[in-house]
Design a protein around this motif. Structure first.
Motif, PDB file in Angstrom:
ATOM      1  N   PRO A  29      -8.208   7.649  -7.882  1.00  0.00           N
ATOM      2  CA  PRO A  29      -8.278   7.425  -6.431  1.00  0.00           C
ATOM      3  C   PRO A  29      -6.912   7.247  -5.771  1.00  0.00           C
ATOM      4  CG  PRO A  29      -9.308   5.612  -7.646  1.00  0.00           C
ATOM      5  CD  PRO A  29      -8.961   6.667  -8.637  1.00  0.00           C
ATOM      6  N   TRP A  30      -5.948   6.621  -6.460  1.00  0.00           N
ATOM      7  CA  TRP A  30      -4.617   6.464  -5.875  1.00  0.00           C
ATOM      8  C   TRP A  30      -3.905   7.807  -5.757  1.00  0.00           C
ATOM      9  CZ3 TRP A  30      -2.883   2.815  -2.970  1.00  0.00           C
ATOM     10  CH2 TRP A  30      -3.403   1.526  -3.087  1.00  0.00           C
ATOM     11  N   HIS A  31      -4.088   8.674  -6.742  1.00  0.00           N
ATOM     12  CA  HIS A  31      -3.467   9.997  -6.673  1.00  0.00           C
ATOM     13  C   HIS A  31      -4.040  10.780  -5.491  1.00  0.00           C
ATOM     14  CE1 HIS A  31      -3.081   8.948 -11.016  1.00  0.00           C
ATOM     15  NE2 HIS A  31      -1.828   9.249 -10.722  1.00  0.00           N
ATOM     16  N   ARG A  32      -5.355  10.754  -5.351  1.00  0.00           N
ATOM     17  CA  ARG A  32      -5.980  11.484  -4.242  1.00  0.00           C
ATOM     18  C   ARG A  32      -5.528  10.921  -2.894  1.00  0.00           C
ATOM     19  NH1 ARG A  32     -10.300  10.998  -7.858  1.00  0.00           N
ATOM     20  NH2 ARG A  32     -11.275   9.378  -6.593  1.00  0.00           N
ATOM     21  N   ALA A  33      -5.492   9.598  -2.794  1.00  0.00           N
ATOM     22  CA  ALA A  33      -5.049   8.976  -1.538  1.00  0.00           C
ATOM     23  C   ALA A  33      -3.596   9.328  -1.243  1.00  0.00           C
ATOM     24  CB  ALA A  33      -5.227   7.456  -1.615  1.00  0.00           C
ATOM     25  N   ALA A  34      -2.756   9.344  -2.268  1.00  0.00           N
ATOM     26  CA  ALA A  34      -1.342   9.670  -2.077  1.00  0.00           C
ATOM     27  C   ALA A  34      -1.164  11.114  -1.624  1.00  0.00           C
ATOM     28  CB  ALA A  34      -0.571   9.416  -3.371  1.00  0.00           C
ATOM     29  N   VAL A  35      -1.914  12.026  -2.216  1.00  0.00           N
ATOM     30  CA  VAL A  35      -1.816  13.430  -1.822  1.00  0.00           C
ATOM     31  C   VAL A  35      -2.353  13.618  -0.399  1.00  0.00           C
ATOM     32  CG1 VAL A  35      -2.633  15.778  -2.327  1.00  0.00           C
ATOM     33  CG2 VAL A  35      -1.806  14.312  -4.183  1.00  0.00           C
ATOM     34  N   GLU A  36      -3.463  12.970  -0.071  1.00  0.00           N
ATOM     35  CA  GLU A  36      -3.992  13.079   1.295  1.00  0.00           C
ATOM     36  C   GLU A  36      -2.989  12.553   2.316  1.00  0.00           C
ATOM     37  OE1 GLU A  36      -8.033  11.999   2.223  1.00  0.00           O
ATOM     38  OE2 GLU A  36      -8.634  12.319   0.139  1.00  0.00           O
ATOM     39  N   ASP A  37      -2.361  11.430   2.013  1.00  0.00           N
ATOM     40  CA  ASP A  37      -1.354  10.871   2.908  1.00  0.00           C
ATOM     41  C   ASP A  37      -0.182  11.836   3.068  1.00  0.00           C
ATOM     42  OD1 ASP A  37      -0.001   8.567   4.347  1.00  0.00           O
ATOM     43  OD2 ASP A  37       1.400   8.871   2.674  1.00  0.00           O
ATOM     44  N   ALA A  38       0.280  12.413   1.969  1.00  0.00           N
ATOM     45  CA  ALA A  38       1.391  13.365   2.032  1.00  0.00           C
ATOM     46  C   ALA A  38       1.009  14.612   2.812  1.00  0.00           C
ATOM     47  CB  ALA A  38       1.847  13.728   0.621  1.00  0.00           C
ATOM     48  N   ILE A  39      -0.214  15.069   2.646  1.00  0.00           N
ATOM     49  CA  ILE A  39      -0.679  16.247   3.397  1.00  0.00           C
ATOM     50  C   ILE A  39      -0.666  15.960   4.890  1.00  0.00           C
ATOM     51  CG2 ILE A  39      -2.714  17.654   3.923  1.00  0.00           C
ATOM     52  CD1 ILE A  39      -3.404  17.454   0.894  1.00  0.00           C
ATOM     53  N   GLN A  40      -1.156  14.803   5.277  1.00  0.00           N
ATOM     54  CA  GLN A  40      -1.154  14.459   6.705  1.00  0.00           C
ATOM     55  C   GLN A  40       0.266  14.394   7.246  1.00  0.00           C
ATOM     56  OE1 GLN A  40      -3.550  10.919   6.865  1.00  0.00           O
ATOM     57  NE2 GLN A  40      -5.387  12.033   6.249  1.00  0.00           N
TER      58      GLN A  40
ATOM     59  N   PHE B  74       0.829  -1.202   0.000  1.00  0.00           N
ATOM     60  CA  PHE B  74       0.000   0.000   0.000  1.00  0.00           C
ATOM     61  C   PHE B  74       0.869   1.260   0.000  1.00  0.00           C
ATOM     62  CE2 PHE B  74      -2.139   3.270   2.633  1.00  0.00           C
ATOM     63  CZ  PHE B  74      -3.221   3.550   1.816  1.00  0.00           C
ATOM     64  N   TYR B  75       1.872   1.313   0.866  1.00  0.00           N
ATOM     65  CA  TYR B  75       2.752   2.489   0.921  1.00  0.00           C
ATOM     66  C   TYR B  75       3.554   2.636  -0.376  1.00  0.00           C
ATOM     67  CZ  TYR B  75       1.753   3.247   5.888  1.00  0.00           C
ATOM     68  OH  TYR B  75       1.145   3.516   7.079  1.00  0.00           O
ATOM     69  N   GLU B  76       3.968   1.525  -0.987  1.00  0.00           N
ATOM     70  CA  GLU B  76       4.683   1.608  -2.263  1.00  0.00           C
ATOM     71  C   GLU B  76       3.783   2.161  -3.363  1.00  0.00           C
ATOM     72  OE1 GLU B  76       6.182  -2.354  -2.883  1.00  0.00           O
ATOM     73  OE2 GLU B  76       7.751  -2.124  -1.367  1.00  0.00           O
ATOM     74  N   LEU B  77       2.526   1.755  -3.370  1.00  0.00           N
ATOM     75  CA  LEU B  77       1.580   2.271  -4.370  1.00  0.00           C
ATOM     76  C   LEU B  77       1.298   3.757  -4.153  1.00  0.00           C
ATOM     77  CD1 LEU B  77      -0.852  -0.780  -4.531  1.00  0.00           C
ATOM     78  CD2 LEU B  77       0.667   0.027  -6.352  1.00  0.00           C
ATOM     79  N   LEU B  78       1.179   4.177  -2.898  1.00  0.00           N
ATOM     80  CA  LEU B  78       1.001   5.605  -2.616  1.00  0.00           C
ATOM     81  C   LEU B  78       2.201   6.401  -3.113  1.00  0.00           C
ATOM     82  CD1 LEU B  78      -0.500   5.715   0.998  1.00  0.00           C
ATOM     83  CD2 LEU B  78      -1.699   6.131  -1.157  1.00  0.00           C
ATOM     84  N   ALA B  79       3.408   5.902  -2.853  1.00  0.00           N
ATOM     85  CA  ALA B  79       4.617   6.612  -3.282  1.00  0.00           C
ATOM     86  C   ALA B  79       4.682   6.704  -4.803  1.00  0.00           C
ATOM     87  CB  ALA B  79       5.858   5.908  -2.725  1.00  0.00           C
ATOM     88  N   ALA B  80       4.334   5.628  -5.490  1.00  0.00           N
ATOM     89  CA  ALA B  80       4.363   5.642  -6.955  1.00  0.00           C
ATOM     90  C   ALA B  80       3.335   6.630  -7.505  1.00  0.00           C
ATOM     91  CB  ALA B  80       4.101   4.246  -7.501  1.00  0.00           C
ATOM     92  N   ALA B  81       2.152   6.643  -6.920  1.00  0.00           N
ATOM     93  CA  ALA B  81       1.115   7.576  -7.376  1.00  0.00           C
ATOM     94  C   ALA B  81       1.547   9.014  -7.134  1.00  0.00           C
ATOM     95  CB  ALA B  81      -0.209   7.291  -6.664  1.00  0.00           C
ATOM     96  N   LEU B  82       2.166   9.270  -5.981  1.00  0.00           N
ATOM     97  CA  LEU B  82       2.602  10.637  -5.673  1.00  0.00           C
ATOM     98  C   LEU B  82       3.708  11.088  -6.630  1.00  0.00           C
ATOM     99  CD1 LEU B  82       2.046  12.991  -3.765  1.00  0.00           C
ATOM    100  CD2 LEU B  82       3.785  12.052  -2.234  1.00  0.00           C
ATOM    101  N   ARG B  83       4.619  10.181  -6.984  1.00  0.00           N
ATOM    102  CA  ARG B  83       5.692  10.534  -7.924  1.00  0.00           C
ATOM    103  C   ARG B  83       5.152  10.902  -9.303  1.00  0.00           C
ATOM    104  NH1 ARG B  83       8.250   6.187  -5.388  1.00  0.00           N
ATOM    105  NH2 ARG B  83       7.700   4.793  -7.112  1.00  0.00           N
ATOM    106  N   SER B  84       3.971  10.411  -9.639  1.00  0.00           N
ATOM    107  CA  SER B  84       3.407  10.696 -10.964  1.00  0.00           C
ATOM    108  C   SER B  84       2.696  12.045 -11.027  1.00  0.00           C
ATOM    109  CB  SER B  84       2.442   9.579 -11.378  1.00  0.00           C
ATOM    110  OG  SER B  84       1.248   9.656 -10.641  1.00  0.00           O
TER     111      SER B  84
END
Length: 150
Positions: A110-121, A46-56
């Motif tokens: 949805p992965w992009h939004r989740a990644a940005v929300e995680d980064a914001i937190q 899950f964390y790897e997918l968030l990181a990949a989405a955020l990098r994009s």
């Protein structure tokens, strides 16, 4: 009454209950598999997918700050950002081209939004602990080093 054991930074423990998470974990394990190992594997993925989405996602410093300062979990990420972009006070919008940024926002999945929300937190945790806001934007991956002012 006994006290719970002291918290250790490298230990995570929670009860699954009878909800969706328990069902999903049961679908991925049997009696020969350690559920904790499967949960750890899935959390790592899950964390790897968030990181990949955020990098994009490419955000400017002002776009990232707008996302961080506008975000409110009650309203959801996109609604909060769109509200800030349409705010009458220019300071709430930072220096962001509302039309261009909105066009990019609606393309986020949805992965992009989740990644940005995680980064914001994570940005708020760093900021609240005294980190420089611009440094925190870079550390959480919301902006690349070349997107920050010198």
């Amino acid at each position: 009454m006994s006290q719970p054991p002291p918290a250790t930074p490298n230990r995570v423990q929670f009860r699954l209950g009878a909800g969706d998470l328990a069902v999903r974990l049961a679908e991925r394990t049997d009696n020969s598999h350690d559920r904790s190992a499967v949960a750890k594997r899935d959390l790592t993925l899950f964390y790897e997918l968030l990181a990949a989405a955020l990098r994009s996602i490419q955000l400017t410093r002002d776009e990232a700050l707008l996302c961080c300062t506008a975000y409110d979990r009650r309203d959801g990420l996109l609604a909060a950002i769109l509200d800030a972009l349409n705010a009458p006070a220019p300071g709430a919008r930072h220096d962001v081209d509302a039309v261009a940024f909105t066009a990019r926002l609606v393309q986020w999945g949805p992965w992009h939004r989740a990644a940005v929300e995680d980064a914001i937190q994570r940005w708020w945790l760093l900021r609240d602990s005294g980190a420089d806001p611009d440094d925190a934007l870079e550390r959480v991956g919301l902006v690349r080093p070349d997107a920050l002012p010198e």
